[in-house]
Design an enzyme around this catalytic site. Structure first.
Site, mmCIF file in Angstrom:
data_model
loop_
_atom_site.group_PDB
_atom_site.id
_atom_site.type_symbol
_atom_site.label_atom_id
_atom_site.label_comp_id
_atom_site.label_asym_id
_atom_site.label_seq_id
_atom_site.Cartn_x
_atom_site.Cartn_y
_atom_site.Cartn_z
ATOM 1 N N SER A 247 0.816 -1.217 0.000
ATOM 2 C CA SER A 247 0.000 0.000 0.000
ATOM 3 C C SER A 247 0.851 1.269 0.000
ATOM 4 C CB SER A 247 -0.935 -0.003 1.202
ATOM 5 O OG SER A 247 -0.207 -0.261 2.389
ATOM 6 N N ASP B 280 -3.317 5.858 11.809
ATOM 7 C CA ASP B 280 -2.373 5.402 10.790
ATOM 8 C C ASP B 280 -1.122 6.281 10.814
ATOM 9 O OD1 ASP B 280 -0.949 4.621 8.577
ATOM 10 O OD2 ASP B 280 -2.608 4.830 7.143
ATOM 11 N N HIS C 71 1.243 5.106 6.676
ATOM 12 C CA HIS C 71 1.076 5.746 5.366
ATOM 13 C C HIS C 71 1.232 7.259 5.506
ATOM 14 C CE1 HIS C 71 -0.946 1.824 5.164
ATOM 15 N NE2 HIS C 71 -0.423 1.800 3.957
#
Ligand SMILES: *[C@@H]1O[C@H](CO)[C@@H](O)[C@H](O)[C@H]1NC(C)=O
Ligand SMILES: *[C@@H]1O[C@H](CO)[C@@H](O)[C@H](O)[C@H]1NC(C)=O
Length: 380
Positions: free
Chosen positions: A132, A354, A357
């Site tokens: 990702s 998160d 990311h």
């Protein structure tokens, strides 16, 4: 998304000429001795000697500098930023993290020029292959290019396997995201799902591109219910598990050997994106007791980070230096470690914390500025 045709298309030769001319101009400015164009608001210039030429400069070593002209685009104008990365849309209140430029110690980076990118890449395919974080990186490049030619003919495609493409039709440029958490194969067999450290079947698809940017690490440490394989195959041995770093090294070796035997370095430029850092341990930036990035609004000052160099990066460096001459490392680890402020934290479409990311717009735009620099300004 609809498609519109750009109607001010110049004849092909003129476009090429313009492309070459502006490249030369940029180069000339870049290499003019004693020409320092550090912008207002930069740190005190402690490097008074003339800047190195880009090709002699470690562009990955430097520091973050406040720059009011950033970000490079308005994320609200980039259509369809994925909900994982669209921090402003999901309510991130601060904007400081958008306002930092990467300043290498001994040279200046060229500005990212999306039109220049599209002209020089005319007819070519650029593919991000990996987990990702590759998607995160891809998302940034399509937004950077969209911002440069918002009214041109852009088509979006998605296939069943999750392969996403943006095609810049007026330039014939495709920007592709190819999901592959491990790069090597996982196959369903009678005993279960087998992670095959020596097999790279998707390579036949990757080969047909002009620029490849690989990345993998995130999934190699995953255990328990989220682990996406049941056995590891190493050569002829089938194992229930093994040392994950050893497995990683073997998979990277498979990749490097594949690149050396299957990729024509004249046609395809191959990059490997260095290990992505997360920010869940405040000790790494002098915030003892802090367990995530939710309160971070500024990068770490200076060019050194207290946290360790990820062991996975050492493995990447060893494999690339011993095996493959044609994979170039995009060594973004340290510069990203300094960006404890660049993660979505809870400002994303699923509200989970998160700190792995990155917001788009944000840090990945600088990753792509560095890719741009490697593609057009540094020959190797
Ligand atoms: C836009 O680009 C796509 C993909 O290259 C192409 O198939 C299509 O014909 C183009 N549309 C226009 C209006 O030029
Ligand atoms: C961390 O804190 C110590 C003690 O306050 C200080 O000496 C050091 O410079 C700090 N390091 C960073 C990276 O801020």
């Amino acid at each position: 998304m609809g498609t519109t045709k750009q109607n001010n298309t110049l004849p092909f030769q003129i476009v090429i000429l313009l492309g070459i001319t502006s490249f030369l101009t940029l180069n000339a400015v870049q290499h003019q001795p004693g020409h320092h164009h550090r912008r207002q608001g930069g740190v005190i210039n402690k490097f008074m000697r003339p800047k190195l030429e880009l090709k002699q400069c470690n562009i990955f070593q430097g520091q973050w500098v406040w720059d009011p002209s950033y970000p490079m685009y308005d994320s609200s104008k980039c259509p369809g930023i994925r909900k994982e990365f669209d921090c402003q849309k999901y309510g991130r209140p601060d904007k400081y993290y958008l306002k930092f430029r990467w300043q290498p110690d001994h040279c200046d980076l060229p500005r990212f020029d999306g039109v220049e990118f599209l002209k020089r890449m005319a007819g070519k395919k650029i593919m991000y292959v990996g987990d990702s974080l590759s998607l995160n990186n891809w998302q940034s490049l399509v937004c950077l290019l969209h911002a440069a030619v918002p009214n041109s003919n852009i088509t979006q495609q998605q296939t069943i396997g999750g392969i996403k493409s943006w095609i810049f039709g007026d330039y014939g440029v495709s920007i592709i995201s190819y999901p592959s958490n491990y790069l090597v194969d996982i196959e369903s067999e009678q005993i279960g799902r087998v992670l095959k450290l020596n097999s790279l079947k998707d390579g036949n698809i990757w080969k047909d591109t002009d620029v490849l940017i690989f990345n993998t690490w995130l999934w190699w440490t995953v255990k328990g219910p989220k682990q996406s394989w049941d056995y590891i195959q190493d050569g002829t041995m089938i194992l229930k598990d093994m040392n994950r770093m050893d497995a990683y090294r073997k998979a990277l070796t498979t990749l490097a050997n594949w690149v050396d035997s299957e990729i024509d370095p004249i046609k395809t430029r191959v990059f490997f994106q260095g290990t992505n850092p997360s920010h869940y341990n405040g000790q790494e930036w002098n915030a003892t007791g802090v367990m995530d990035c939710s309160k971070e609004t500024m990068p770490v000052k200076g060019s050194t980070y207290a946290g360790e160099v990820p062991p996975a990066l050492e493995v990447v460096k060893q494999v690339l230096s011993t095996i493959s001459k044609s994979i170039h490392l995009l060594d973004i680890t340290t510069l990203s470690q300094l960006r404890k402020d660049g993660h979505p934290s809870s400002y994303n479409g699923f509200k989970g914390m998160d700190c792995t990311h990155w917001c788009v717009a944000g840090l990945p735009d600088i990753w792509n500025q560095l890719l741009y620099t490697c593609l057009f300004y540094i020959s190797f």
